[in-house]
Design an enzyme around this catalytic site. Structure first.
Site, PDB file in Angstrom:
ATOM      1  N   HIS A   5      -0.762  16.793   3.534  1.00  0.00           N
ATOM      2  CA  HIS A   5      -1.958  17.472   4.028  1.00  0.00           C
ATOM      3  C   HIS A   5      -1.588  18.878   4.508  1.00  0.00           C
ATOM      4  O   HIS A   5      -0.466  19.114   4.958  1.00  0.00           O
ATOM      5  CB  HIS A   5      -2.528  16.745   5.253  1.00  0.00           C
ATOM      6  N   ARG A  25     -11.314  17.063   1.925  1.00  0.00           N
ATOM      7  CA  ARG A  25     -10.433  16.368   0.976  1.00  0.00           C
ATOM      8  C   ARG A  25     -10.194  17.318  -0.207  1.00  0.00           C
ATOM      9  O   ARG A  25     -11.156  17.884  -0.758  1.00  0.00           O
ATOM     10  CB  ARG A  25     -11.171  15.107   0.511  1.00  0.00           C
ATOM     11  N   GLY A  42       0.813  -1.221   0.000  1.00  0.00           N
ATOM     12  CA  GLY A  42       0.000   0.000   0.000  1.00  0.00           C
ATOM     13  C   GLY A  42       0.841   1.263   0.000  1.00  0.00           C
ATOM     14  O   GLY A  42       2.077   1.217   0.002  1.00  0.00           O
ATOM     15  N   ALA A  43       0.136   2.409   0.000  1.00  0.00           N
ATOM     16  CA  ALA A  43       0.831   3.705  -0.037  1.00  0.00           C
ATOM     17  C   ALA A  43       1.733   3.857   1.186  1.00  0.00           C
ATOM     18  O   ALA A  43       2.892   4.260   1.084  1.00  0.00           O
ATOM     19  CB  ALA A  43      -0.200   4.839  -0.086  1.00  0.00           C
ATOM     20  N   VAL A  44       1.209   3.524   2.352  1.00  0.00           N
ATOM     21  CA  VAL A  44       2.012   3.656   3.577  1.00  0.00           C
ATOM     22  C   VAL A  44       3.039   2.525   3.652  1.00  0.00           C
ATOM     23  O   VAL A  44       4.192   2.737   4.033  1.00  0.00           O
ATOM     24  CB  VAL A  44       1.097   3.675   4.824  1.00  0.00           C
ATOM     25  N   LYS A  85     -11.486  12.141  15.284  1.00  0.00           N
ATOM     26  CA  LYS A  85     -10.148  11.612  15.591  1.00  0.00           C
ATOM     27  C   LYS A  85      -9.244  12.754  16.032  1.00  0.00           C
ATOM     28  O   LYS A  85      -8.472  12.619  16.986  1.00  0.00           O
ATOM     29  CB  LYS A  85      -9.545  10.934  14.350  1.00  0.00           C
ATOM     30  N   SER A 100      -3.756  10.901  -0.841  1.00  0.00           N
ATOM     31  CA  SER A 100      -2.951   9.808  -0.277  1.00  0.00           C
ATOM     32  C   SER A 100      -3.562   9.244   1.005  1.00  0.00           C
ATOM     33  O   SER A 100      -3.366   8.075   1.306  1.00  0.00           O
ATOM     34  CB  SER A 100      -1.525  10.279  -0.005  1.00  0.00           C
ATOM     35  N   GLY A 101      -4.309  10.081   1.728  1.00  0.00           N
ATOM     36  CA  GLY A 101      -4.946   9.616   2.959  1.00  0.00           C
ATOM     37  C   GLY A 101      -5.926   8.483   2.690  1.00  0.00           C
ATOM     38  O   GLY A 101      -6.258   7.708   3.584  1.00  0.00           O
ATOM     39  N   CYS A 133      -3.335  10.718  10.700  1.00  0.00           N
ATOM     40  CA  CYS A 133      -2.335  11.598  10.065  1.00  0.00           C
ATOM     41  C   CYS A 133      -2.518  13.079  10.380  1.00  0.00           C
ATOM     42  O   CYS A 133      -1.558  13.777  10.736  1.00  0.00           O
ATOM     43  CB  CYS A 133      -2.349  11.371   8.558  1.00  0.00           C
ATOM     44  N   ARG A 147      -4.526 -10.628  -3.114  1.00  0.00           N
ATOM     45  CA  ARG A 147      -4.400  -9.867  -4.374  1.00  0.00           C
ATOM     46  C   ARG A 147      -2.939  -9.692  -4.773  1.00  0.00           C
ATOM     47  O   ARG A 147      -2.625  -9.509  -5.939  1.00  0.00           O
ATOM     48  CB  ARG A 147      -5.020  -8.464  -4.211  1.00  0.00           C
TER      49      ARG A 147
HETATM   50  P1  A2P Z   1      -3.049  -5.628  -1.361  1.00  0.00           P
HETATM   51  O1  A2P Z   1      -2.173  -4.737  -2.195  1.00  0.00           O
HETATM   52  O2  A2P Z   1      -2.685  -7.078  -1.494  1.00  0.00           O
HETATM   53  O3  A2P Z   1      -4.513  -5.346  -1.532  1.00  0.00           O
HETATM   54  P2  A2P Z   1      -3.663   1.342   0.656  1.00  0.00           P
HETATM   55  O4  A2P Z   1      -3.953   1.945   1.989  1.00  0.00           O
HETATM   56  O5  A2P Z   1      -2.650   2.078  -0.131  1.00  0.00           O
HETATM   57  O6  A2P Z   1      -4.927   1.067  -0.106  1.00  0.00           O
HETATM   58  O7  A2P Z   1      -3.004  -0.129   0.963  1.00  0.00           O
HETATM   59  C1  A2P Z   1      -3.630  -1.099   1.757  1.00  0.00           C
HETATM   60  C2  A2P Z   1      -2.644  -2.218   2.061  1.00  0.00           C
HETATM   61  O8  A2P Z   1      -3.296  -3.157   2.903  1.00  0.00           O
HETATM   62  C3  A2P Z   1      -2.180  -2.981   0.850  1.00  0.00           C
HETATM   63  O9  A2P Z   1      -0.873  -3.455   1.042  1.00  0.00           O
HETATM   64  C4  A2P Z   1      -3.169  -4.153   0.824  1.00  0.00           C
HETATM   65  O10 A2P Z   1      -2.679  -5.308   0.181  1.00  0.00           O
HETATM   66  C5  A2P Z   1      -3.266  -4.442   2.309  1.00  0.00           C
HETATM   67  N1  A2P Z   1      -4.479  -5.165   2.629  1.00  0.00           N
HETATM   68  C6  A2P Z   1      -5.768  -4.792   2.403  1.00  0.00           C
HETATM   69  N2  A2P Z   1      -6.622  -5.743   2.851  1.00  0.00           N
HETATM   70  C7  A2P Z   1      -5.869  -6.749   3.355  1.00  0.00           C
HETATM   71  C8  A2P Z   1      -6.150  -8.015   3.949  1.00  0.00           C
HETATM   72  N3  A2P Z   1      -7.400  -8.432   4.127  1.00  0.00           N
HETATM   73  N4  A2P Z   1      -5.105  -8.789   4.344  1.00  0.00           N
HETATM   74  C9  A2P Z   1      -3.841  -8.368   4.189  1.00  0.00           C
HETATM   75  N5  A2P Z   1      -3.501  -7.182   3.624  1.00  0.00           N
HETATM   76  C10 A2P Z   1      -4.498  -6.385   3.218  1.00  0.00           C
END
Ligand code: A2P
Length: 349
Positions: free
Chosen positions: A243, A236, A14-16, A214, A160-161, A130, A41
């Site tokens: 931010h 947003r 993910g982004a973070v 929050k 990005s949030g 954040c 995924r």
């Molecule tokens: P994945 O890329 O396999 O979906 P963002 O905040 O940028 O959307 O990223 C979310 C992060 O959390 C990604 O790495 C995503 O993986 C991961 N993620 C989302 N749902 C799950 C889950 N059920 N189990 C494990 N990782 C998850």
């Protein structure tokens, strides 16, 4: 305590998550092992770390065995689903989601503000929201000198949030609009490109959205002061990352602009950015990729003798999320708090 640590990043794609990897690399974090975890995924994906391709594993029951530190940034439900397994495995979970932030026995930590709270952890430490982190890093140094009584915050929050996919969506929407097409909103509720809208977190019965609450509740917990009156409006805006926040502070007595400027020019994690001749103040493009929260336009509130106005920008993915989490991990290592202390286990910390 070992000199290097086995670290898992949950939500690594993910982004973070990707920023967490970059920070671990940049800051030469003492790693004995690095495990990258995500959802099905991402099965088969690889991410680069220190010039090597590291496979992403699908999180499962045995993923946390032998880990010392888990940096989690995969959303609240994923954090809740895996927290018990992480703690059982003997690791400390530094959780970027909101799942545990307001649980009384879970410390909510901004290292520049309340580092000692981290000593009380019993396996989970929450990384604050954040906008809260960015505001707290700037307001706390002033609050220490003269307690703030009321905060009015208005935020200008980037895509990005809402995650990496929201950032991509804003780019697609921008291209569509420039090509004369209708922008599609699939991740965010409405088109954000060339637009803005009140923050898309769920609304509560109070009329505030969760993001606004929050800022209120987390700031009180981090400052350890329930008396501070706080109100916020979160919006947003079509900025990709970083931010911005307009902050109005009310103190018991007047707080001079000169003193506030002096304090903030030396505050940890803060950079004063003010060029009054050029009307140049913090902007998201300047805050992007930087560790410090940029602050400027510090001025006397015309409407209140004890009021100050200021403007800040901070990289939401860095200090607003990944950097704060890595700093918490570094703090635990420095203080010998990676495993819960005996006092914390006894509930006496
Ligand atoms: P994945 O890329 O396999 O979906 P963002 O905040 O940028 O959307 O990223 C979310 C992060 O959390 C990604 O790495 C995503 O993986 C991961 N993620 C989302 N749902 C799950 C889950 N059920 N189990 C494990 N990782 C998850």
């Amino acid at each position: 305590m070992p000199q290097s640590y086995r670290v898992a990043v949950l939500g690594a794609t993910g982004a973070v998550g990707t920023e967490l990897l970059q920070l671990l690399e940049e800051r030469n974090f003492p790693l004995a092992d690095l495990k990258l975890l995500a959802s099905p995924r991402s099965a088969g994906a690889k991410l680069s770390f220190k010039g090597e391709e590291v496979p992403v594993e699908v999180v499962g029951d045995r993923s946390f065995d032998g880990m010392d530190i888990v940096l989690a940034s995969a959303g609240g439900s994923t954090s809740k689903a895996w927290a018990a397994k992480i703690v059982e495995a003997g690791a400390v979970m530094i959780d970027n989601s909101s799942a545990f932030r307001m649980v009384p026995e879970v410390p909510l930590v901004v290292p520049e503000v309340n580092p000692d709270a981290a000593a009380t952890h019993r396996g989970i430490i929450a990384n604050p929201n954040c906008t809260t982190i960015l505001m707290n890093v700037v307001v706390y140094p002033l609050h220490r000198v003269q307690p703030v009584q009321r905060i009015v915050a208005s935020t200008y929050q980037s895509a990005s949030g809402a995650g990496a996919r929201a950032m991509e969506e804003v780019k697609r929407q921008s291209r569509a609009i420039l090509d004369g097409e209708l922008p599609k909103a699939e991740i965010l509720p409405y088109p954000l490109a060339f637009n803005l809208f009140p923050h898309n977190s769920p609304l509560t019965d109070s009329g505030y959205c969760e993001e606004e609450l929050k800022m209120v509740n987390e700031t009180r917990k981090i400052f350890g002061d329930d008396r501070i009156r706080i109100t916020a409006t979160c919006v947003r805006v079509p900025v990709l990352r970083a931010h911005s926040e307009s902050i109005n502070l009310e103190f018991e007595r007047p707080f001079s602009v000169a003193q506030a400027r002096e304090i903030l020019s030396q505050a940890p994690g803060v950079k004063l950015v003010e060029d009054w001749q050029k009307n140049y103040f913090p902007m998201p493009i300047d805050a992007t990729g930087r560790d410090e929260v940029l602050v400027g336009r510090i001025r006397q509130d015309l409407s209140h003798p004890n009021g100050l106005e200021l403007w800040l920008c901070g990289d939401q993915i860095r200090k607003g999320a990944a950097l704060n989490a890595v700093q918490i991990a570094e703090l635990l290592i420095e203080k010998g708090w990676v495993r819960p202390t005996a006092a914390a286990i006894a509930g006496k910390a």
